[in-house]
Design an enzyme around this catalytic site. Structure first.
Site, PDB file in Angstrom:
ATOM      1  N   ASN A 116      78.895  31.868  36.895  1.00 29.32           N
ATOM      2  CA  ASN A 116      78.442  30.552  36.437  1.00 29.32           C
ATOM      3  C   ASN A 116      79.112  30.198  35.119  1.00 29.32           C
ATOM      4  OD1 ASN A 116      76.530  28.221  36.038  1.00 29.32           O
ATOM      5  ND2 ASN A 116      75.865  29.515  34.308  1.00 29.32           N
ATOM      6  N   ARG A 165      72.576  22.525  35.854  1.00 27.29           N
ATOM      7  CA  ARG A 165      73.798  23.036  36.501  1.00 27.29           C
ATOM      8  C   ARG A 165      75.087  22.724  35.756  1.00 27.29           C
ATOM      9  NH1 ARG A 165      71.063  21.282  42.109  1.00 27.29           N
ATOM     10  NH2 ARG A 165      70.283  23.316  42.749  1.00 27.29           N
ATOM     11  N   ASP A 174      80.207  27.071  30.332  1.00 28.45           N
ATOM     12  CA  ASP A 174      79.818  26.800  31.716  1.00 28.45           C
ATOM     13  C   ASP A 174      81.001  26.391  32.596  1.00 28.45           C
ATOM     14  OD1 ASP A 174      77.398  26.763  33.346  1.00 28.45           O
ATOM     15  OD2 ASP A 174      77.861  24.648  33.681  1.00 28.45           O
ATOM     16  N   ARG A 202      75.034  40.149  44.435  1.00 24.50           N
ATOM     17  CA  ARG A 202      73.932  39.424  43.800  1.00 24.50           C
ATOM     18  C   ARG A 202      74.605  38.329  42.982  1.00 24.50           C
ATOM     19  NH1 ARG A 202      72.268  38.740  38.332  1.00 24.50           N
ATOM     20  NH2 ARG A 202      70.050  38.272  38.139  1.00 24.50           N
ATOM     21  N   ASP A 204      74.585  35.980  40.197  1.00 22.14           N
ATOM     22  CA  ASP A 204      73.872  35.698  38.954  1.00 22.14           C
ATOM     23  C   ASP A 204      73.795  34.198  38.703  1.00 22.14           C
ATOM     24  OD1 ASP A 204      72.825  36.794  36.288  1.00 22.14           O
ATOM     25  OD2 ASP A 204      74.421  35.463  35.595  1.00 22.14           O
ATOM     26  N   HIS A 208      72.006  27.736  38.512  1.00 20.29           N
ATOM     27  CA  HIS A 208      72.809  26.945  37.582  1.00 20.29           C
ATOM     28  C   HIS A 208      74.132  26.488  38.177  1.00 20.29           C
ATOM     29  CE1 HIS A 208      69.878  27.831  34.452  1.00 20.29           C
ATOM     30  NE2 HIS A 208      69.831  29.046  34.987  1.00 20.29           N
ATOM     31  N   GLU A 241      70.431  34.670  42.666  1.00 23.28           N
ATOM     32  CA  GLU A 241      69.381  34.648  41.659  1.00 23.28           C
ATOM     33  C   GLU A 241      68.927  33.211  41.422  1.00 23.28           C
ATOM     34  OE1 GLU A 241      68.094  35.424  37.099  1.00 23.28           O
ATOM     35  OE2 GLU A 241      70.032  34.583  37.640  1.00 23.28           O
ATOM     36  N   ASN A 304      62.462  43.264  37.788  1.00 24.16           N
ATOM     37  CA  ASN A 304      63.926  43.323  37.727  1.00 24.16           C
ATOM     38  C   ASN A 304      64.348  43.540  36.275  1.00 24.16           C
ATOM     39  OD1 ASN A 304      63.931  40.784  36.462  1.00 24.16           O
ATOM     40  ND2 ASN A 304      65.589  39.997  37.725  1.00 24.16           N
ATOM     41  N   ARG A 343      64.063  45.925  46.833  1.00 29.27           N
ATOM     42  CA  ARG A 343      64.974  46.539  45.849  1.00 29.27           C
ATOM     43  C   ARG A 343      64.124  47.259  44.815  1.00 29.27           C
ATOM     44  NH1 ARG A 343      68.148  42.325  42.369  1.00 29.27           N
ATOM     45  NH2 ARG A 343      66.035  42.057  41.577  1.00 29.27           N
TER      46      ARG A 343
HETATM   47  C1  QV4 Z   1      72.235  32.514  21.332  1.00 26.65           C
HETATM   48  C2  QV4 Z   1      71.137  31.502  21.102  1.00 26.65           C
HETATM   49  C3  QV4 Z   1      71.419  30.217  21.859  1.00 26.65           C
HETATM   50  C4  QV4 Z   1      72.768  29.680  21.419  1.00 26.65           C
HETATM   51  C5  QV4 Z   1      73.848  30.726  21.590  1.00 26.65           C
HETATM   52  C6  QV4 Z   1      75.131  30.174  20.965  1.00 26.65           C
HETATM   53  O1  QV4 Z   1      69.877  32.040  21.567  1.00 26.65           O
HETATM   54  O2  QV4 Z   1      70.416  29.237  21.613  1.00 26.65           O
HETATM   55  O3  QV4 Z   1      73.107  28.546  22.201  1.00 26.65           O
HETATM   56  O4  QV4 Z   1      73.490  31.978  20.971  1.00 26.65           O
HETATM   57  O5  QV4 Z   1      76.152  31.048  20.926  1.00 26.65           O
HETATM   58  C7  QV4 Z   1      72.250  36.430  24.952  1.00 26.65           C
HETATM   59  C8  QV4 Z   1      71.239  36.316  23.834  1.00 26.65           C
HETATM   60  C9  QV4 Z   1      71.043  34.846  23.447  1.00 26.65           C
HETATM   61  C10 QV4 Z   1      72.397  34.248  23.036  1.00 26.65           C
HETATM   62  C11 QV4 Z   1      73.336  34.392  24.217  1.00 26.65           C
HETATM   63  C12 QV4 Z   1      74.736  33.880  23.888  1.00 26.65           C
HETATM   64  O6  QV4 Z   1      70.002  36.882  24.249  1.00 26.65           O
HETATM   65  O7  QV4 Z   1      70.133  34.774  22.353  1.00 26.65           O
HETATM   66  O8  QV4 Z   1      72.235  32.854  22.729  1.00 26.65           O
HETATM   67  O9  QV4 Z   1      73.448  35.785  24.589  1.00 26.65           O
HETATM   68  O10 QV4 Z   1      75.408  34.770  23.061  1.00 26.65           O
HETATM   69  C13 QV4 Z   1      71.193  37.826  29.935  1.00 26.65           C
HETATM   70  C14 QV4 Z   1      70.065  37.845  28.905  1.00 26.65           C
HETATM   71  C15 QV4 Z   1      70.239  36.758  27.871  1.00 26.65           C
HETATM   72  C16 QV4 Z   1      71.619  36.857  27.246  1.00 26.65           C
HETATM   73  C17 QV4 Z   1      72.610  36.638  28.389  1.00 26.65           C
HETATM   74  C18 QV4 Z   1      74.066  36.632  27.942  1.00 26.65           C
HETATM   75  O11 QV4 Z   1      68.826  37.676  29.569  1.00 26.65           O
HETATM   76  O12 QV4 Z   1      69.256  36.952  26.832  1.00 26.65           O
HETATM   77  O13 QV4 Z   1      71.765  35.883  26.207  1.00 26.65           O
HETATM   78  O14 QV4 Z   1      72.462  37.724  29.325  1.00 26.65           O
HETATM   79  O15 QV4 Z   1      74.390  37.807  27.314  1.00 26.65           O
HETATM   80  C19 QV4 Z   1      67.051  31.841  33.200  1.00 26.65           C
HETATM   81  C20 QV4 Z   1      68.170  31.665  34.221  1.00 26.65           C
HETATM   82  C21 QV4 Z   1      68.547  32.977  34.886  1.00 26.65           C
HETATM   83  C22 QV4 Z   1      68.765  34.100  33.852  1.00 26.65           C
HETATM   84  C23 QV4 Z   1      67.525  34.196  32.967  1.00 26.65           C
HETATM   85  C24 QV4 Z   1      67.690  35.242  31.885  1.00 26.65           C
HETATM   86  O16 QV4 Z   1      67.814  30.718  35.205  1.00 26.65           O
HETATM   87  O17 QV4 Z   1      69.738  32.781  35.610  1.00 26.65           O
HETATM   88  O18 QV4 Z   1      67.282  32.946  32.344  1.00 26.65           O
HETATM   89  N1  QV4 Z   1      69.052  35.377  34.503  1.00 26.65           N
HETATM   90  C25 QV4 Z   1      70.437  35.864  34.680  1.00 26.65           C
HETATM   91  C26 QV4 Z   1      70.574  37.345  34.433  1.00 26.65           C
HETATM   92  C27 QV4 Z   1      70.367  37.621  32.960  1.00 26.65           C
HETATM   93  C28 QV4 Z   1      71.484  36.968  32.168  1.00 26.65           C
HETATM   94  C29 QV4 Z   1      71.942  35.697  32.729  1.00 26.65           C
HETATM   95  C30 QV4 Z   1      71.423  35.153  33.876  1.00 26.65           C
HETATM   96  C31 QV4 Z   1      73.114  35.086  32.117  1.00 26.65           C
HETATM   97  O19 QV4 Z   1      69.696  38.062  35.242  1.00 26.65           O
HETATM   98  O20 QV4 Z   1      70.301  39.003  32.688  1.00 26.65           O
HETATM   99  O21 QV4 Z   1      71.025  36.737  30.819  1.00 26.65           O
HETATM  100  O22 QV4 Z   1      74.239  35.630  32.818  1.00 26.65           O
HETATM  101  O23 QV4 Z   1      65.808  32.036  33.847  1.00 26.65           O
HETATM  102 CA    CA Z   2      76.569  25.855  35.588  1.00 24.47          CA
END
Ligand code: QV4
Ligand code: CA
Length: 494
Positions: A116, A165, A174, A202, A204, A208, A241, A304, A343
């Site tokens: 994504n 999205r 994005d 899977r 991810d 989105h 997801e 998960n 799972r």
């Molecule tokens: C920070 C600020 C933001 C700012 C950004 C700017 O919080 O406000 O805009 O910096 O640079 C990490 C940090 C987060 C940080 C971001 C960017 O926690 O604070 O933003 O990095 O550096 C995982 C973690 C996230 C992590 C992300 C990327 O959960 O915390 O963000 O990886 O490293 C929704 C979605 C769903 C998602 C879920 C978590 O619908 O799709 O949220 N789940 C999947 C994965 C998950 C992963 C992602 C998606 C992203 O299972 O593990 O997020 O790929 O529900």
């Molecule tokens: Ca997107």
């Protein structure tokens, strides 16, 4: 006539993109997510444990190059820098060797694919040595340039599908999956993995991405590699997801025509039930009546890698390894019941929700340490090696397609049911003992309760349950028992 042709054509297209078959080897069931494990360790685990104990597959952490971030949080792996297969879990040669070794013992590999987005601002150095400049949307390791991304905006409104999205999830650059260059790069990445022998993906952050764009990408995926034992014409299993707990404008039904979805309502509901917020007797209609997607569209789990630590949506009632008795009961129910594709989560222990996996030096991931009772240490929890869980994978394999029968409940939190005449399970989540003569559906004989022990030759290291000629057995589960469940099946007959 014209209309009929059109309908047939639409039905054919839907079929061509439909990728719900798990591609499990016959007689196997149950996938485990070996979160943050190294490829060499997974290969050994397939040979030493997963294969022999009946597991069907492994979901592995993202395989492609990710941004190296500060204290090495687990979530750095969700910030792609390129599609080069080098991460803290290992390099491409190690990945390929793992896939071959696991397939050779009947265990399939499913890759967590992140397409994504790429990394967020400031995260510009990759695990494979590539560099990027997220602030100008330049990822030369692919290569992607600013032309390949959606304009910068933040996701702020989950009731606006375009915002969800086309804007950035927590600042992650994005990608525009409608762009043909982006599609080419994603398809190449996925097909490369298929050629190496993986059995599915899977996807991810599928919520989105536009379903129409995903349909184009899925439609271009290669068949599975027959050199790894897959039948010719088999397509990758796809589980997307999509967190749909209700109350948002995007629904999982937009995705279930193309593949399975991660059914978060299953995680939420099973957590509530075994935390005592809902009665076990209501489990009698477990399945779509609870708002879940159809069985073959539902990838189900107790927890998960996100919701076990409060990331993502929902999560308040989710059970984890930290609430071990209820966790084992919920896992046993999930594995005993025919609904969905289960799972099992396999975690590393954590206190801090950002904390990464155990390391040897702050960077390199440490291997799990195995104890004589099969459990793990060295910072790894290995729920998949808990007897109450791996023995229920064997139960699921033993009962095959037999349906639920002989349902019994006490009107509150004691239940039992059989899977045809091949397996029987009983649960007690009341604060008083279960002590009843129950119909097991099984042939007469003595059986080993696979929750409290193991069958060893003709004896059992745990409770023995005697089934009479009428199929009934005396079932006792004290409210303070170590495990609030007993389970017997035809392969555990003494
Ligand atoms: C920070 C600020 C933001 C700012 C950004 C700017 O919080 O406000 O805009 O910096 O640079 C990490 C940090 C987060 C940080 C971001 C960017 O926690 O604070 O933003 O990095 O550096 C995982 C973690 C996230 C992590 C992300 C990327 O959960 O915390 O963000 O990886 O490293 C929704 C979605 C769903 C998602 C879920 C978590 O619908 O799709 O949220 N789940 C999947 C994965 C998950 C992963 C992602 C998606 C992203 O299972 O593990 O997020 O790929 O529900
Ligand atoms: Ca997107």
């Amino acid at each position: 006539m014209f209309l009929t042709k059109g309908l047939i054509c639409i039905a054919f297209l839907a079929l061509a993109n439909a990728q719900f078959a798990t591609n499990y080897a016959s007689g196997r069931n149950g996938m485990v997510h070996l979160f943050e494990w190294k490829w060499d360790d997974i290969a050994a685990e397939c040979e030493n444990f997963l294969g022999p104990y009946g597991y069907a597959g492994v979901q592995v952490s993202p395989v492609n190059e990710n941004a190296v971030i500060g204290a090495r949080p687990w979530w750095e792996r969700y910030q792609p820098i390129s599609y080069k297969l080098t991460t803290r879990s290992g390099n491409e040669a190690q990945f390929a060797s793992m896939v071959s070794r696991c397939n050779a013992v009947g265990v399939r590999i499913y890759v967590d694919v992140v397409f994504n987005h790429m990394s967020a601002d400031g995260n510009s150095y990759g695990t494979g040595g590539s560099t990027a400049d997220p602030s100008s949307k330049s990822f030369p390791g692919v290569p992607f340039s600013s032309l390949d991304f959606n304009p910068t905006c933040a996701i702020t409104n989950y009731n606006d599908p375009t915002n969800v999205r086309n804007c950035e999830l927590v600042g992650l650059r994005d990608l525009n999956q409608g762009n043909s260059w982006v599609q080419d790069k994603i398809v190449d990445f996925l097909n490369h993995l298929t050629n190496l022998g993986v059995a599915g993906f899977r996807v991810d952050a599928a919520k989105h991405m536009w379903p129409g764009d995903l349909a184009v990408i899925y439609g271009r995926l290669n068949n599975l590699n027959t050199a790894h034992g897959f039948s010719s014409g088999a397509k990758p299993y796809i589980f997307q997801e999509v967190i749909d707990l209700g109350g948002e404008s995007i629904s999982k039904s937009e995705y279930t025509g193309m593949g399975a979805v991660t059914e978060f309502r299953h995680s939420d509901s099973i957590g509530k039930v075994f935390r005592g917020k809902d009665q076990l007797r209501y489990l009698t209609n477990w399945g779509t009546a609870w708002g879940f997607a159809a069985s073959d569209r539902s990838l189900i789990f107790v927890d998960n890698h996100d919701n076990q630590r409060g990331h993502g949506a929902g999560g308040a009632d989710v059970l984890t390894y930290k609430v071990a008795k209820q966790y084992k009961m919920a896992s046993a129910f999930m594995l005993a019941h025919p609904f969905g594709t289960p799972r099992v989560m396999s975690s590393f222990a954590f206190d801090d929700t950002d904390q990464g996996p155990p390391t040897t030096d702050g960077h390199n991931i440490a291997s799990p340490v195995f104890n004589s009772d099969l459990s793990c240490s060295g910072g790894w929890v290995c729920e998949h090696r808990w007897r109450q869980i791996y023995n229920m994978v064997a139960f699921r394999n033993a009962v095959g397609d037999d349906q639920v029968s002989n349902w019994w409940d006490n009107g509150s939190n004691q239940i039992s049911f059989s899977r045809g005449s091949r397996g029987f399970v009983a649960f007690n989540n009341d604060n008083y003992d279960l002590n009843s003569s129950l119909q097991t559906g099984l042939p007469a004989g003595s059986y080993c309760d696979v929750i409290s022990g193991l069958k060893s030759g003709s004896s059992c290291t745990g409770k023995t349950i005697v089934v009479g000629s009428d199929g009934r057995a005396n079932i006792n589960i004290a409210s303070n028992a170590d495990d609030g469940v007993v389970a017997i099946h035809v392969n555990a007959k003494l």
